[in-house]
Design a protein around this motif. Structure first.
Motif, PDB file in Angstrom:
ATOM      1  N   THR A  84      14.013 -47.746  24.847  1.00  0.00           N
ATOM      2  CA  THR A  84      13.772 -46.320  25.054  1.00  0.00           C
ATOM      3  C   THR A  84      12.295 -45.976  24.902  1.00  0.00           C
ATOM      4  N   SER A  85      11.569 -46.702  24.061  1.00  0.00           N
ATOM      5  CA  SER A  85      10.114 -46.524  24.002  1.00  0.00           C
ATOM      6  C   SER A  85       9.469 -46.949  25.309  1.00  0.00           C
ATOM      7  N   LEU A  86       9.986 -48.009  25.901  1.00  0.00           N
ATOM      8  CA  LEU A  86       9.504 -48.471  27.200  1.00  0.00           C
ATOM      9  C   LEU A  86       9.632 -47.367  28.244  1.00  0.00           C
ATOM     10  N   LEU A  87      10.809 -46.775  28.354  1.00  0.00           N
ATOM     11  CA  LEU A  87      11.062 -45.789  29.406  1.00  0.00           C
ATOM     12  C   LEU A  87      10.348 -44.471  29.179  1.00  0.00           C
ATOM     13  N   THR A  88      10.029 -44.137  27.916  1.00  0.00           N
ATOM     14  CA  THR A  88       9.472 -42.821  27.605  1.00  0.00           C
ATOM     15  C   THR A  88       8.014 -42.830  27.177  1.00  0.00           C
ATOM     16  N   GLY A  89       7.474 -43.983  26.800  1.00  0.00           N
ATOM     17  CA  GLY A  89       6.110 -44.033  26.280  1.00  0.00           C
ATOM     18  C   GLY A  89       5.982 -43.480  24.882  1.00  0.00           C
ATOM     19  N   MET A  90       7.123 -43.231  24.232  1.00  0.00           N
ATOM     20  CA  MET A  90       7.137 -42.682  22.871  1.00  0.00           C
ATOM     21  C   MET A  90       7.433 -43.790  21.871  1.00  0.00           C
ATOM     22  N   ASN A  91       6.741 -43.767  20.759  1.00  0.00           N
ATOM     23  CA  ASN A  91       7.038 -44.689  19.685  1.00  0.00           C
ATOM     24  C   ASN A  91       8.380 -44.339  19.062  1.00  0.00           C
ATOM     25  N   ASP A 370       2.885 -48.875  25.520  1.00  0.00           N
ATOM     26  CA  ASP A 370       1.771 -48.869  26.479  1.00  0.00           C
ATOM     27  C   ASP A 370       2.217 -49.081  27.922  1.00  0.00           C
ATOM     28  N   PHE A 371       3.435 -49.565  28.126  1.00  0.00           N
ATOM     29  CA  PHE A 371       3.874 -49.880  29.484  1.00  0.00           C
ATOM     30  C   PHE A 371       3.988 -48.613  30.338  1.00  0.00           C
ATOM     31  N   PHE A 372       4.416 -47.509  29.741  1.00  0.00           N
ATOM     32  CA  PHE A 372       4.631 -46.251  30.478  1.00  0.00           C
ATOM     33  C   PHE A 372       3.356 -45.803  31.198  1.00  0.00           C
ATOM     34  N   PRO A 373       2.256 -45.543  30.492  1.00  0.00           N
ATOM     35  CA  PRO A 373       1.046 -45.102  31.206  1.00  0.00           C
ATOM     36  C   PRO A 373       0.448 -46.182  32.095  1.00  0.00           C
ATOM     37  N   THR A 374       0.599 -47.450  31.717  1.00  0.00           N
ATOM     38  CA  THR A 374       0.041 -48.534  32.522  1.00  0.00           C
ATOM     39  C   THR A 374       0.733 -48.625  33.877  1.00  0.00           C
ATOM     40  N   LEU A 390       3.073 -38.693  24.801  1.00  0.00           N
ATOM     41  CA  LEU A 390       3.027 -40.142  24.890  1.00  0.00           C
ATOM     42  C   LEU A 390       2.276 -40.749  23.709  1.00  0.00           C
ATOM     43  N   ASP A 391       2.775 -41.876  23.241  1.00  0.00           N
ATOM     44  CA  ASP A 391       2.093 -42.639  22.198  1.00  0.00           C
ATOM     45  C   ASP A 391       1.398 -43.872  22.759  1.00  0.00           C
TER      46      ASP A 391
END
Length: 514
Positions: A84-91, A370-374, A390-391
């Motif tokens: 879920t961190s992957l999909l949302t960019g949230m820690n 970091d995957f979300f913004p990248t 985003l984290d």
């Protein structure tokens, strides 16, 4: 004349748009389940170690030769928090998804504990609507990719939300194609003879859907998912549309089952049954990676396709494996469920054709957030309008040049839960149940919530986390405790509540340095 000029301008604009659309890269995330950083013949800790010699992953070696190897890449200790961190960019401290989610709605997965009461966390996972109870509401990057014209595909394990909630269905989270993704976190079976768990009268929530054509064909689950991924990519390739493929293998999660194509070599090497099965599943996963790479080359799109290889948490150590604990990710300490390095440091590879330097090594500490913004930067999406804060940090600068050092920042791992029942001494040894941790530069801080103790390790000299420097270096311990405590508070992190006092555990910056 004006009309001609207008037509030329219009044609120029359309051509520019077409060129931009054509040049946008395809993106593949090859995500493995429960794979440890040492479960590969690719060395991630500076030199070839004994465990590297156990496993056969020639396609990971191939990918590492073609792209960049990250030696300090991190996820969370267990799967749903990472996914879920992957999909949302949230820690995970911000999502409040701090344990794996049950397939069943409103069913907590925490083990019962005498010291702490149940925590009111987001037990149903991720949702695309604010009305879903016990979930985090967020914008996913697949949805943003889809909105921007990407053909979005999910194949394999999802595990983002419980049954009866929107997050259990990848279509609700931005995917245009879903094959075998649902609310369960592991397969009931890897075997086609057992219909991947779908035998009449025996199917459980973990039975893998959508693969009926492979029943009784001898096709191992990993292979079936690979074949389906290749089929799914045919459509956008034929249309000349950019695509995102989320190929999320169930391997190498339990139940450990022998991939008959590869297992004999590990029996011949003298491994016990559990370890031989595990190694065969690793090799089957690696074959999948090679098959995907070969497919891209055959279709003529390899040079416009970015591949990311990652695992969702550390490899199993204390549970379900052969041999003694604290050995399966050596020289890293512990494994899945732990905030020690064996539980959170992952094998990460990136091939960005024409950009990442072949055989390059990146030592920057990075995290799944970091995957979300990248990924959105790769897709050229500059307007990242999201519901959530985003984290994560875009890795584009350091992917272009590994010598570029990312801004020193806190990488946070938060597990205010009881993952499994262990004795007190084993909890301490393994770093599981009620722990938080911080990676900050070369330093690693561990916070044990049960006893409110702090541990400090210098990872530049001690990757095995054997030498606790907290007592010898109180100034650095206090500084990092302040950073971890401040970050947890800023992200709204939940802390366990003591049953005896009904008070939450203090944050790490509030405890006395011993």
């Amino acid at each position: 004349m004006q009309r001609l000029a207008f037509i030329l301008l219009l044609l120029t604009g359309l051509n520019t748009f077409a060129q931009q659309k054509k040049s946008r890269p395809n993106i593949i995330l090859f995500l493995v389940d429960d794979m440890g950083i040492m479960d590969t013949s690719v060395p991630f800790c500076g030199e070839v170690m004994p465990l590297n010699k156990r496993y056969h992953t020639p396609n990971m070696e191939r990918l590492a030769k073609q792209g960049m190897k990250f030696t300090n890449a991190y996820a969370q200790p267990v799967c749903t928090p990472t996914r879920t961190s992957l999909l949302t960019g949230m820690n995970t401290a911000r999502t409040h998804i701090t344990n794996w989610t049950s397939p069943n709605k409103n069913e907590p997965t925490d083990a019962k504990d005498e010291q702490f009461g149940p925590l009111n966390w987001n037990i149903n996972g991720l949702s695309n609507t604010p009305q879903t109870e016990n979930t985090v509401y967020a914008t996913t990057f697949p949805q943003l990719l889809k909105n921007a014209g990407y053909y979005t595909i999910h194949v394999g394990k999802a595990h983002w939300g419980s049954m009866g909630t929107p997050g259990s269905n990848p279509y609700n989270l931005g995917f245009m194609v879903n094959i075998a993704g649902h609310s369960a976190g592991h397969p009931q079976s890897y075997l086609s003879e057992q219909r991947y768990g779908n035998l009449p009268g025996k199917a459980q929530a973990q039975a893998v859907p959508d693969l009926q054509e492979y029943y009784n064909t001898g096709t191992f689950l990993t292979e079936a998912l690979t074949l389906e991924a290749k089929k799914a990519m045919e459509t956008p390739i034929a249309r000349k549309e950019p695509f995102y493929l989320n190929l999320a293998h169930y391997a190498v999660h339990v139940p450990l089952m022998a991939d008959k194509r590869f297992v004999q070599r590990y029996y011949d090497a003298g491994l016990d049954s559990a370890e031989a099965k595990y190694a065969s599943m690793i090799e089957g996963m690696d074959k999948s990676l090679g098959d995907i790479m070969n497919f891209l080359t055959t279709k003529g799109v390899a040079e416009n396709t970015i591949i990311i290889f990652m695992s969702d948490n550390g490899g199993l150590d204390a549970h379900g494996r052969g041999g003694p604990v604290n050995t399966h990710n050596y020289p890293f300490r512990s494994g899945k469920g732990s905030v020690y390095e064996g539980g959170i440091r992952e094998p990460m590879l990136v091939k960005w054709p024409g950009v990442t330097k072949p055989q390059s090594i990146n030592t920057n500490p990075v995290i799944i957030d970091d995957f979300f913004p990248t990924i959105l930067d790769w897709a050229g999406i500059s307007n990242k309008k999201t519901i959530q804060k985003l984290d994560g940090l875009s890795l584009i600068p350091t992917l272009k040049n590994p010598a570029v050092k990312l801004t020193e920042r806190p990488l946070v791992f938060h597990y205010p839960k009881k993952w499994t029942n262990e004795k007190e001494k084993d909890e301490r040894l393994l770093g599981i149940n009620y722990y938080s941790a911080l990676r900050y530069g070369q330093w690693k801080l561990i916070y044990r919530m049960r006893s409110q103790e702090l541990e400090l390790y210098d990872l530049s000299k001690d990757i095995s986390e054997k030498n606790n420097l907290a007592a010898a270096n109180p100034a650095e311990t206090k500084k990092l405790a302040g950073i971890l405590g401040k970050t947890l508070k800023e992200r709204g992190a939940q802390m366990p509540v003591a049953s005896s006092t009904s008070k939450p555990v203090p944050f790490p910056d509030e405890v006395t340095i011993r």
